[in-house]
Design a protein around this motif. Structure first.
Motif, mmCIF file in Angstrom:
data_model
loop_
_atom_site.group_PDB
_atom_site.id
_atom_site.type_symbol
_atom_site.label_atom_id
_atom_site.label_comp_id
_atom_site.label_asym_id
_atom_site.label_seq_id
_atom_site.Cartn_x
_atom_site.Cartn_y
_atom_site.Cartn_z
ATOM 1 N N GLY A 35 26.631 -46.315 73.136
ATOM 2 C CA GLY A 35 26.987 -47.240 71.760
ATOM 3 C C GLY A 35 25.651 -47.574 70.695
ATOM 4 N N LYS A 36 25.923 -48.558 69.997
ATOM 5 C CA LYS A 36 24.742 -48.941 68.986
ATOM 6 C C LYS A 36 23.578 -49.167 69.649
ATOM 7 C CE LYS A 36 27.618 -51.681 66.917
ATOM 8 N NZ LYS A 36 28.049 -52.741 66.112
ATOM 9 N N GLY A 37 23.552 -49.752 71.085
ATOM 10 C CA GLY A 37 22.306 -50.231 71.659
ATOM 11 C C GLY A 37 22.090 -51.714 71.384
ATOM 12 N N ILE A 38 21.112 -52.162 72.038
ATOM 13 C CA ILE A 38 20.671 -53.501 71.866
ATOM 14 C C ILE A 38 19.186 -53.725 71.239
ATOM 15 C CG2 ILE A 38 20.357 -55.902 72.967
ATOM 16 C CD1 ILE A 38 22.051 -54.738 75.196
ATOM 17 N N ALA A 39 19.176 -54.477 70.289
ATOM 18 C CA ALA A 39 17.887 -54.645 69.482
ATOM 19 C C ALA A 39 16.878 -55.439 70.455
ATOM 20 C CB ALA A 39 17.996 -55.536 68.275
ATOM 21 N N PRO A 40 15.749 -55.042 70.328
ATOM 22 C CA PRO A 40 14.395 -55.714 71.207
ATOM 23 C C PRO A 40 14.771 -57.367 71.235
ATOM 24 C CG PRO A 40 13.529 -53.774 70.114
ATOM 25 C CD PRO A 40 15.074 -54.082 69.374
ATOM 26 N N GLU A 41 14.794 -57.592 70.224
ATOM 27 C CA GLU A 41 14.831 -59.169 70.107
ATOM 28 C C GLU A 41 15.962 -59.959 70.839
ATOM 29 O OE1 GLU A 41 16.585 -58.062 65.975
ATOM 30 O OE2 GLU A 41 15.129 -57.420 67.385
ATOM 31 N N HIS A 42 17.202 -59.218 70.954
ATOM 32 C CA HIS A 42 18.294 -59.656 71.982
ATOM 33 C C HIS A 42 18.259 -59.275 73.678
ATOM 34 C CE1 HIS A 42 20.198 -61.032 68.306
ATOM 35 N NE2 HIS A 42 20.367 -59.792 67.970
ATOM 36 N N LEU A 43 17.326 -58.298 73.848
ATOM 37 C CA LEU A 43 17.477 -57.654 75.113
ATOM 38 C C LEU A 43 16.989 -58.491 76.377
ATOM 39 C CD1 LEU A 43 18.090 -54.947 76.140
ATOM 40 C CD2 LEU A 43 15.778 -54.244 76.230
ATOM 41 N N ILE A 92 18.501 -54.183 82.267
ATOM 42 C CA ILE A 92 19.264 -53.587 81.078
ATOM 43 C C ILE A 92 18.125 -52.915 80.020
ATOM 44 C CG2 ILE A 92 20.586 -53.989 78.902
ATOM 45 C CD1 ILE A 92 22.221 -54.542 81.227
ATOM 46 N N GLY A 93 18.217 -51.584 79.681
ATOM 47 C CA GLY A 93 17.618 -50.907 79.029
ATOM 48 C C GLY A 93 18.153 -50.462 77.871
ATOM 49 N N SER A 94 17.776 -50.353 76.755
ATOM 50 C CA SER A 94 18.502 -49.885 75.556
ATOM 51 C C SER A 94 17.445 -49.293 74.480
ATOM 52 C CB SER A 94 19.164 -51.036 74.864
ATOM 53 O OG SER A 94 20.199 -50.666 73.852
ATOM 54 N N ARG A 95 18.287 -48.308 73.595
ATOM 55 C CA ARG A 95 17.443 -47.765 72.557
ATOM 56 C C ARG A 95 18.312 -47.899 71.120
ATOM 57 N NH1 ARG A 95 15.285 -42.021 74.035
ATOM 58 N NH2 ARG A 95 14.227 -42.142 72.019
ATOM 59 N N PRO A 96 18.159 -48.729 70.363
ATOM 60 C CA PRO A 96 19.122 -49.023 69.430
ATOM 61 C C PRO A 96 19.433 -47.594 68.436
ATOM 62 C CG PRO A 96 17.280 -50.447 69.232
ATOM 63 C CD PRO A 96 16.906 -49.535 70.301
ATOM 64 N N GLY A 97 20.654 -47.278 68.385
ATOM 65 C CA GLY A 97 21.134 -46.123 67.830
ATOM 66 C C GLY A 97 21.401 -45.052 68.934
ATOM 67 N N ARG A 98 21.005 -45.256 70.336
ATOM 68 C CA ARG A 98 21.245 -44.360 71.296
ATOM 69 C C ARG A 98 21.915 -44.761 72.449
ATOM 70 N NH1 ARG A 98 17.230 -40.509 71.075
ATOM 71 N NH2 ARG A 98 17.971 -39.437 72.629
ATOM 72 N N GLY A 99 22.078 -45.887 72.538
ATOM 73 C CA GLY A 99 22.656 -46.505 73.918
ATOM 74 C C GLY A 99 22.070 -47.323 74.861
ATOM 75 N N THR A 100 22.849 -47.617 75.875
ATOM 76 C CA THR A 100 22.257 -48.707 77.011
ATOM 77 C C THR A 100 22.526 -48.312 78.220
ATOM 78 O OG1 THR A 100 22.771 -50.678 75.079
ATOM 79 C CG2 THR A 100 22.424 -51.187 77.292
ATOM 80 N N VAL A 101 21.616 -48.803 78.893
ATOM 81 C CA VAL A 101 21.828 -48.492 80.460
ATOM 82 C C VAL A 101 21.728 -49.775 81.196
ATOM 83 C CG1 VAL A 101 19.399 -47.879 80.936
ATOM 84 C CG2 VAL A 101 20.976 -47.218 82.649
ATOM 85 N N ALA A 102 22.513 -50.018 82.146
ATOM 86 C CA ALA A 102 22.642 -51.140 82.928
ATOM 87 C C ALA A 102 22.445 -50.665 84.311
ATOM 88 C CB ALA A 102 23.861 -52.028 82.932
ATOM 89 N N ILE A 103 21.261 -51.304 85.216
ATOM 90 C CA ILE A 103 21.175 -50.663 86.425
ATOM 91 C C ILE A 103 20.995 -52.032 87.639
ATOM 92 C CG2 ILE A 103 19.204 -49.540 87.934
ATOM 93 C CD1 ILE A 103 18.249 -48.679 85.025
ATOM 94 N N ILE A 104 21.711 -51.504 88.592
ATOM 95 C CA ILE A 104 21.936 -52.489 89.638
ATOM 96 C C ILE A 104 21.192 -51.667 90.593
ATOM 97 C CG2 ILE A 104 23.244 -53.687 91.359
ATOM 98 C CD1 ILE A 104 25.623 -53.548 89.059
ATOM 99 N N GLN A 105 19.779 -52.368 91.255
ATOM 100 C CA GLN A 105 19.244 -51.666 92.384
ATOM 101 C C GLN A 105 18.863 -52.426 93.219
ATOM 102 O OE1 GLN A 105 16.016 -50.292 89.725
ATOM 103 N NE2 GLN A 105 14.736 -52.156 90.420
#
Length: 544
Positions: A336-344, A385-398
């Motif tokens: 998706g569009k990803g999440i901006a750093p200020e929202h992460l 939660i990790g994200s790169r705006p314009g590239r997508g998002t990854v959610a990790i349960i570890q």
């Protein structure tokens, strides 16, 4: 008799730890005096001897608190007498040199009030004043300094009195907050239950319509209704999850679970939602098994997956597993569009939604990731939660504990064709007539022979399986109906309970883990799966 209390245990143990620490500070102070004031040597030996004896008694008291937790008023009183006797002896022997020990007296007095309440604060204040009186009577220096003594007495009265006022105000505020939370919880629980009923019946009616001979336009309308109902259902599940988490009713029940089966079930349950969002869900297979609460873990993954449908529609989603530090991590990637750093950093806050351009029409209230985080904390899992705006998002349960496949319990939830429900005699008990009609219509579509009841059946009819609501708005519950019908027929009839209340609470009230409990609004596929699994279990019993 002791009053069992975890809070009381913790505060008393903390007080006992401080009782072991303070003498160490006094010893350090005495050591400094020894090297800076040679005249102090005459009282150092008796003070150190008393401190060692004080430490021994304090250690015994600490062990007693650890081994027998709870609120024991006599033990607390003994601890207070022990504290003040130690302070009294130190002040008398040390004279003006150990006058700073008064700070410890004030600390102990206020501490008893903050830890145990106003009654103990009053007792502690009385003991502190008694200590000052004894020390003044037996110490020449204190008698020669009446204004110092008066100042200490006034301080010993004023400070605890002020603490008492603060405790009273804090208690009132706490009681008001608790009452408000209880009222909110009751409102959410009742509103959730009452609103689930019509949503539940609508979802069953639409399931019946799907099996009808409809044209393309009408089928699209049913599909749109289903989509809207799914959104509302997700909202109610989020609200109920928050309610159960706030009430402290969620307790993880760990069992060994194959990750492949859990993920396959997750994808199957979300097939319709994925189709509506135009998302292809891809899963990288794994043979790993983990020790977890499968229901809570599924809820976590469900909420994350729902977010990908909202914020990355029309893009593929990948679910994979990775070994991290000897444990398993489940990762969900979207494009998706990803999440901006200020929202992460704020995505796990309740009701927070990091809206971007043209996001105003995205459904939800911002509870999903908050629930994921809190459930992860319950199971000691790390959620990132990790994200790169314009590239997508990854959610990790570890942090999922790996387990052996040999520990997996055999499952009875085999899939069966719908036609195998034909001829199944079902007694359906539901006090809401709309839900009763909708459920009966759906069961009859599947080939079941349905006997409907709005309250406890009093007559014996053919019954292979019982489907009942738990709360029937009468003096009897669904559990009472199951027990009554089993007694009436003289055999253990399989049963399913459907409820709009907290599932785990209903399971506890039932006291029978063999009875499945389903939450309203229920997915027709979920109900069909449970019924077919129970029908499968009946076959070996019938042939035996």
């Amino acid at each position: 008799m002791p009053i069992s209390s975890k809070v009381g245990h913790d505060t008393e143990r903390s007080q006992a730890i401080i009782r072991l620490v303070i003498p160490s500070l006094v010893i350090l102070y005495i050591a400094i005096l020894y090297f800076t004031s040679p005249t102090a040597a005459e009282w150092i030996v008796p003070v150190l001897s008393y401190i060692m004896a004080f430490l021994v008694v304090s250690l015994v008291l600490f062990i007693a608190i650890v081994r027998q937790p709870g609120v024991y008023p006599l033990r607390r009183l003994f601890g207070m007498l022990h504290d003040y006797s130690g302070i009294t002896f130190t002040l008398i022997i040390g004279g003006k040199v150990l006058l700073p020990v008064y700070a410890i007296l004030l600390w102990v007095t206020v501490g008893n009030g903050l830890r145990f309440g106003s009654r103990y604060l009053a007792v502690a204040t009385g003991l502190a004043l008694l200590t000052l009186g004894i020390v003044t009577g037996l110490t020449p220096y204190w008698r020669e300094q009446p204004y110092v003594v008066i100042t200490l007495v006034i301080t010993t009265i004023i400070v605890p009195a002020y603490v008492h006022v603060l405790l009273k105000q804090t208690r009132r505020a706490s009681e008001a907050a608790i009452a408000a939370n209880l009222a909110k919880s009751r409102f959410l629980a009742q509103a959730s239950h009452d609103l689930r009923q019509p949503i539940h019946s609508i979802s069953l009616f639409t399931a019946c319509l799907r099996d009808a001979d409809l044209g393309a336009k009408e089928r699209q309308m049913v599909d749109n209704i289903d989509k809207s109902l799914h959104s509302v259902s997700q909202l109610f599940r989020s609200i109920l999850d928050i309610y159960t988490l706030d009430s402290g009713k969620v307790v993880p029940r760990l069992e060994v679970t194959p990750v492949r089966e859990l993920l396959a079930s997750l994808v199957q349950q979300n097939a319709e939602a994925a189709r509506w969002a135009g998302v292809e869900v891809r899963v990288r297979p794994t043979r790993c098994c983990v020790r977890c609460d499968p229901v809570l873990l599924t809820t976590m993954l469900q909420n994350i997956l729902s977010n990908t449908f909202k914020y990355a529609p029309g893009k593929p989603v990948l679910i994979g597993c990775r070994s991290r530090d000897g444990a398993l991590a489940i990762e969900i990637y979207d494009q998706g569009k990803g999440i901006a750093p200020e929202h992460l950093t704020k995505v796990f806050d309740e009701f927070y939604r990091g809206q971007q351009v043209r996001d105003k029409d995205i459904e939800g209230v911002g509870l999903g990731l908050s629930i994921v985080k809190r459930l992860g904390e319950l199971m000691s899992l790390d959620v990132r939660i990790g994200s790169r705006p314009g590239r997508g998002t990854v959610a990790i349960i570890q942090g999922l504990e790996l387990a052996s496949a040999q520990e997996v319990r055999p499952s009875t939830g085999h899939s069966m064709p719908v036609h195998l429900l034909r001829g199944l005699h079902v007694t359906l008990i539901e006090d809401d007539r709309n839900v009763l009609v909708a459920t009966a219509s759906l069961l009859e579509k599947w080939g079941c022979i349905v006997q409907t009841e709005t309250s406890m059946p009093m007559r014996k009819v053919d019954c292979d399986l019982i489907v009942t609501d738990f709360d029937l708005n009468t003096e009897v519950s669904g559990a009472d109906c199951i027990e009554h019908l089993r007694r009436l027929h003289g055999r253990k009839i399989p049963a399913v309970v459907i409820t709009g209340h907290d599932v785990k609470h209903v399971q506890e009230l039932l006291g029978n883990k063999e009875i499945p409990v389903l939450s309203k609004p229920i997915r027709p596929s979920e109900l069909r799966s449970v019924l077919t699994a129970l029908r499968l279990d009946m076959a070996p019993q019938a042939s035996a």
